[in-house]
Motif scaffolding. Structure first.
Motif, PDB file in Angstrom:
ATOM      1  N   LEU A   8      -1.760  -1.064 -17.495  1.00  0.00           N
ATOM      2  CA  LEU A   8      -1.739  -1.460 -16.089  1.00  0.00           C
ATOM      3  C   LEU A   8      -1.557  -0.236 -15.213  1.00  0.00           C
ATOM      4  CD1 LEU A   8      -1.503  -3.535 -13.731  1.00  0.00           C
ATOM      5  CD2 LEU A   8       0.944  -3.668 -14.258  1.00  0.00           C
ATOM      6  N   MET A   9      -2.453  -0.064 -14.255  1.00  0.00           N
ATOM      7  CA  MET A   9      -2.258   0.881 -13.164  1.00  0.00           C
ATOM      8  C   MET A   9      -2.011   0.074 -11.901  1.00  0.00           C
ATOM      9  SD  MET A   9      -3.344   2.360 -10.175  1.00  0.00           S
ATOM     10  CE  MET A   9      -4.995   1.692 -10.008  1.00  0.00           C
ATOM     11  N   GLY A  10      -0.945   0.418 -11.186  1.00  0.00           N
ATOM     12  CA  GLY A  10      -0.677  -0.259  -9.930  1.00  0.00           C
ATOM     13  C   GLY A  10       0.029   0.679  -8.973  1.00  0.00           C
ATOM     14  N   PHE A  11      -0.254   0.527  -7.672  1.00  0.00           N
ATOM     15  CA  PHE A  11       0.443   1.366  -6.707  1.00  0.00           C
ATOM     16  C   PHE A  11       0.746   0.592  -5.440  1.00  0.00           C
ATOM     17  CE2 PHE A  11      -4.120   2.472  -6.026  1.00  0.00           C
ATOM     18  CZ  PHE A  11      -4.265   2.124  -4.692  1.00  0.00           C
ATOM     19  N   LEU A  12       1.811   1.050  -4.779  1.00  0.00           N
ATOM     20  CA  LEU A  12       2.171   0.628  -3.426  1.00  0.00           C
ATOM     21  C   LEU A  12       2.055   1.825  -2.510  1.00  0.00           C
ATOM     22  CD1 LEU A  12       5.513  -1.338  -4.043  1.00  0.00           C
ATOM     23  CD2 LEU A  12       3.198  -2.280  -3.928  1.00  0.00           C
ATOM     24  N   LEU A  13       1.397   1.664  -1.387  1.00  0.00           N
ATOM     25  CA  LEU A  13       1.382   2.667  -0.334  1.00  0.00           C
ATOM     26  C   LEU A  13       2.250   2.153   0.807  1.00  0.00           C
ATOM     27  CD1 LEU A  13      -2.333   3.628  -0.625  1.00  0.00           C
ATOM     28  CD2 LEU A  13      -0.464   5.269  -0.633  1.00  0.00           C
ATOM     29  N   ARG A  14       3.334   2.879   1.087  1.00  0.00           N
ATOM     30  CA  ARG A  14       4.337   2.406   2.026  1.00  0.00           C
ATOM     31  C   ARG A  14       3.961   2.754   3.460  1.00  0.00           C
ATOM     32  NH1 ARG A  14       6.968   5.362  -1.580  1.00  0.00           N
ATOM     33  NH2 ARG A  14       7.758   6.801   0.018  1.00  0.00           N
ATOM     34  N   GLU A  15       4.098   1.772   4.346  1.00  0.00           N
ATOM     35  CA  GLU A  15       3.831   1.941   5.770  1.00  0.00           C
ATOM     36  C   GLU A  15       5.118   2.322   6.499  1.00  0.00           C
ATOM     37  OE1 GLU A  15       0.906   1.638   7.213  1.00  0.00           O
ATOM     38  OE2 GLU A  15      -0.320   0.701   5.642  1.00  0.00           O
ATOM     39  N   ASP A  16       4.966   2.975   7.641  1.00  0.00           N
ATOM     40  CA  ASP A  16       6.124   3.383   8.433  1.00  0.00           C
ATOM     41  C   ASP A  16       6.967   2.193   8.879  1.00  0.00           C
ATOM     42  OD1 ASP A  16       5.350   6.032   8.227  1.00  0.00           O
ATOM     43  OD2 ASP A  16       4.296   6.047  10.154  1.00  0.00           O
ATOM     44  N   ASP A  17       6.356   1.021   9.034  1.00  0.00           N
ATOM     45  CA  ASP A  17       7.090  -0.153   9.521  1.00  0.00           C
ATOM     46  C   ASP A  17       7.747  -0.955   8.402  1.00  0.00           C
ATOM     47  OD1 ASP A  17       4.959  -1.412   8.295  1.00  0.00           O
ATOM     48  OD2 ASP A  17       4.196  -2.377  10.113  1.00  0.00           O
ATOM     49  N   GLY A  18       7.711  -0.455   7.152  1.00  0.00           N
ATOM     50  CA  GLY A  18       8.330  -1.148   6.031  1.00  0.00           C
ATOM     51  C   GLY A  18       7.381  -2.001   5.223  1.00  0.00           C
ATOM     52  N   ALA A  19       6.178  -2.246   5.708  1.00  0.00           N
ATOM     53  CA  ALA A  19       5.180  -2.991   4.937  1.00  0.00           C
ATOM     54  C   ALA A  19       4.574  -2.068   3.876  1.00  0.00           C
ATOM     55  CB  ALA A  19       4.097  -3.525   5.865  1.00  0.00           C
ATOM     56  N   SER A  20       3.712  -2.631   3.028  1.00  0.00           N
ATOM     57  CA  SER A  20       3.056  -1.809   2.016  1.00  0.00           C
ATOM     58  C   SER A  20       1.675  -2.374   1.713  1.00  0.00           C
ATOM     59  CB  SER A  20       3.892  -1.736   0.735  1.00  0.00           C
ATOM     60  OG  SER A  20       4.033  -3.018   0.150  1.00  0.00           O
ATOM     61  N   PHE A  21       0.847  -1.527   1.141  1.00  0.00           N
ATOM     62  CA  PHE A  21      -0.506  -1.887   0.712  1.00  0.00           C
ATOM     63  C   PHE A  21      -0.571  -1.634  -0.782  1.00  0.00           C
ATOM     64  CE2 PHE A  21      -4.938  -1.078  -0.282  1.00  0.00           C
ATOM     65  CZ  PHE A  21      -5.615  -2.033   0.466  1.00  0.00           C
ATOM     66  N   SER A  22      -1.100  -2.598  -1.548  1.00  0.00           N
ATOM     67  CA  SER A  22      -1.088  -2.477  -2.998  1.00  0.00           C
ATOM     68  C   SER A  22      -2.485  -2.583  -3.589  1.00  0.00           C
ATOM     69  CB  SER A  22      -0.188  -3.553  -3.622  1.00  0.00           C
ATOM     70  OG  SER A  22      -0.784  -4.836  -3.518  1.00  0.00           O
ATOM     71  N   SER A  23      -2.613  -2.062  -4.790  1.00  0.00           N
ATOM     72  CA  SER A  23      -3.837  -2.182  -5.576  1.00  0.00           C
ATOM     73  C   SER A  23      -3.449  -2.070  -7.037  1.00  0.00           C
ATOM     74  CB  SER A  23      -4.830  -1.091  -5.188  1.00  0.00           C
ATOM     75  OG  SER A  23      -6.034  -1.207  -5.924  1.00  0.00           O
ATOM     76  N   ALA A  24      -4.249  -2.641  -7.921  1.00  0.00           N
ATOM     77  CA  ALA A  24      -3.929  -2.574  -9.346  1.00  0.00           C
ATOM     78  C   ALA A  24      -5.198  -2.727 -10.178  1.00  0.00           C
ATOM     79  CB  ALA A  24      -2.922  -3.653  -9.732  1.00  0.00           C
ATOM     80  N   THR A  25      -5.142  -2.203 -11.395  1.00  0.00           N
ATOM     81  CA  THR A  25      -6.191  -2.389 -12.381  1.00  0.00           C
ATOM     82  C   THR A  25      -5.555  -2.793 -13.696  1.00  0.00           C
ATOM     83  OG1 THR A  25      -7.522  -0.651 -11.353  1.00  0.00           O
ATOM     84  CG2 THR A  25      -8.171  -1.351 -13.563  1.00  0.00           C
ATOM     85  N   TRP A  26      -5.970  -3.929 -14.235  1.00  0.00           N
ATOM     86  CA  TRP A  26      -5.572  -4.355 -15.571  1.00  0.00           C
ATOM     87  C   TRP A  26      -6.609  -3.828 -16.565  1.00  0.00           C
ATOM     88  CZ3 TRP A  26      -1.544  -6.228 -18.105  1.00  0.00           C
ATOM     89  CH2 TRP A  26      -1.735  -6.770 -19.384  1.00  0.00           C
ATOM     90  N   ILE A  27      -6.130  -3.145 -17.586  1.00  0.00           N
ATOM     91  CA  ILE A  27      -7.003  -2.543 -18.587  1.00  0.00           C
ATOM     92  C   ILE A  27      -6.693  -3.185 -19.932  1.00  0.00           C
ATOM     93  CG2 ILE A  27      -7.779  -0.388 -19.650  1.00  0.00           C
ATOM     94  CD1 ILE A  27      -6.416   1.046 -17.204  1.00  0.00           C
ATOM     95  N   ALA A  28      -7.580  -4.043 -20.409  1.00  0.00           N
ATOM     96  CA  ALA A  28      -7.377  -4.688 -21.708  1.00  0.00           C
ATOM     97  C   ALA A  28      -7.488  -3.652 -22.821  1.00  0.00           C
ATOM     98  CB  ALA A  28      -8.389  -5.805 -21.915  1.00  0.00           C
ATOM     99  N   ALA A  29      -6.951  -4.000 -23.985  1.00  0.00           N
ATOM    100  CA  ALA A  29      -6.938  -3.060 -25.106  1.00  0.00           C
ATOM    101  C   ALA A  29      -8.340  -2.607 -25.493  1.00  0.00           C
ATOM    102  CB  ALA A  29      -6.234  -3.693 -26.300  1.00  0.00           C
ATOM    103  N   ASP A  30      -9.355  -3.442 -25.250  1.00  0.00           N
ATOM    104  CA  ASP A  30     -10.729  -3.066 -25.594  1.00  0.00           C
ATOM    105  C   ASP A  30     -11.429  -2.292 -24.483  1.00  0.00           C
ATOM    106  OD1 ASP A  30     -11.239  -4.997 -23.698  1.00  0.00           O
ATOM    107  OD2 ASP A  30     -12.360  -6.335 -25.027  1.00  0.00           O
TER     108      ASP A  30
END
Length: 346
Positions: A243-265
């Motif tokens: 799993l790759m995932g990240f949060l990008l934090r905003e100045d107002d306390g909110a965040s933007f996220s994205s992720a990639t699930w990588i199966a074993a194959d």
């Protein structure tokens, strides 16, 4: 003092208008910007893209010694352009710098190198592949079989890497959106390296084995000007899934996220903003600042509900651009190991 002055010269064009973490939210006028539906060209795209402002070759490894001790290794080469062109000699506007680290449960050893393009001190070639700065090297006949070397005042390493899975493309086939305003990068990974080699530490040489994850990313304005930093997770589970995932934090306390699930194959599922969640559970005082070093991480669509804990809370990269980077353990619905990077904690 000379090094600090040199760094100031290199970074002044960006920092004079710093927006977003490390100026990565400044306007990209004059530089190329990523666009949707990319078509990658390999092996050429393993090399540099000087018409984009920022780029990196970023490897992290979770390793184990003969006595079961866990280690982490980082090797990163950055390219930062002052202008979207290349020239011979010292007038070349491509700036290169690199970070290396070895993390143990008790110590965190780091080093940095800085170079100007155009004089052969740093660069990347693709056939055969070689990324270098001074005597630090990531090199091999192909991107699938590499040797990795670096050294600092108190450490060195010499590792061999062999890929046993495919390249992984994040976001929409490698177009990775970073904000609600649409800032983006081109982003792919090779998360399937098997590793063996030697760490040279103050107590002597340590043979190690394990796994590594290499990220390739380039852009010109990867952040919005309101984004102050990020929390990035690369997790490898005992099931073979990743799993790759990240949060990008905003100045107002909110965040933007994205992720990639990588199966074993090697098959992937991409997740847009809101599907991936990470919340700090515990904080540590690190280099005079409060940094979250234990996290609750969830990706409900894949049944992920885990606790991610720093192997060494003091894995602070006290370099020209300071940040936290270190190996982590994973417990809960899934078990495993991985890496965590956190920026913008002042």
């Amino acid at each position: 003092m000379i090094v600090r002055a040199f760094l100031l010269i290199l970074w002044l064009p960006v920092q004079a208008m710093a927006q977003g973490f490390a100026g990565l939210g400044t306007d990209a006028e004059g530089f190329a910007v990523p666009t949707p539906n990319p078509v990658f060209d390999f092996p050429q795209d393993h090399g540099a893209h000087p018409d984009y402002r920022i780029e990196w070759w970023y490897l992290t490894a979770n390793l184990t010694g003969p006595d079961g001790t866990a280690y982490g290794v980082q090797w990163t080469l950055f390219r930062s352009a002052l202008a979207p062109e290349t020239r011979e000699g010292w007038s070349d506007p491509q700036v290169w710098f690199a970070h290396a680290a070895v993390t143990t449960p008790d110590t965190h050893l780091v080093a940095e190198r800085i170079a100007r393009g155009g004089i052969g001190q740093a660069g990347v070639t693709v056939q055969p592949f070689e990324a270098w700065i001074d005597d630090w090297r990531m090199a091999g006949a192909s991107f699938d079989d590499l040797t990795l070397t670096a050294r600092g005042d108190a450490f060195a390493y010499d590792l061999g890497l062999t890929a046993n899975g495919p390249l992984i493309f994040h976001g929409d086939t490698g177009f990775s959106v970073k904000s609600a305003q649409g800032q983006a990068s081109y982003y792919y990974s090779q998360p399937f390296y098997e590793v063996s080699g030697t760490l040279t530490l103050p107590q002597g040489d340590v043979p190690v084995t394990g796994a590594a994850w290499l990220d390739r990313e380039w852009s010109s304005q990867p952040l919005a000007d309101s984004q102050s930093g990020w929390d990035w997770f690369s997790l490898s589970f005992a099931t073979g899934d990743k799993l790759m995932g990240f949060l990008l934090r905003e100045d107002d306390g909110a965040s933007f996220s994205s992720a990639t699930w990588i199966a074993a194959d090697g098959t992937t599922t991409s997740y847009a903003d809101g599907a991936f969640a990470a919340q700090p559970l515990d904080w540590s005082k690190v280099s005079g600042r409060d940094v979250p070093t234990r996290w609750a991480v969830q990706l409900p669509d894949k049944g992920i509900d885990v606790t991610v804990t720093a192997l060494n809370p003091n894995a602070w990269m006290a370099l020209s651009i300071p940040y936290w980077e270190g190996p982590v353990t994973v417990e809960g619905s899934h078990t495993g190991r991985g890496y965590l990077e956190m920026t913008g904690y002042e």
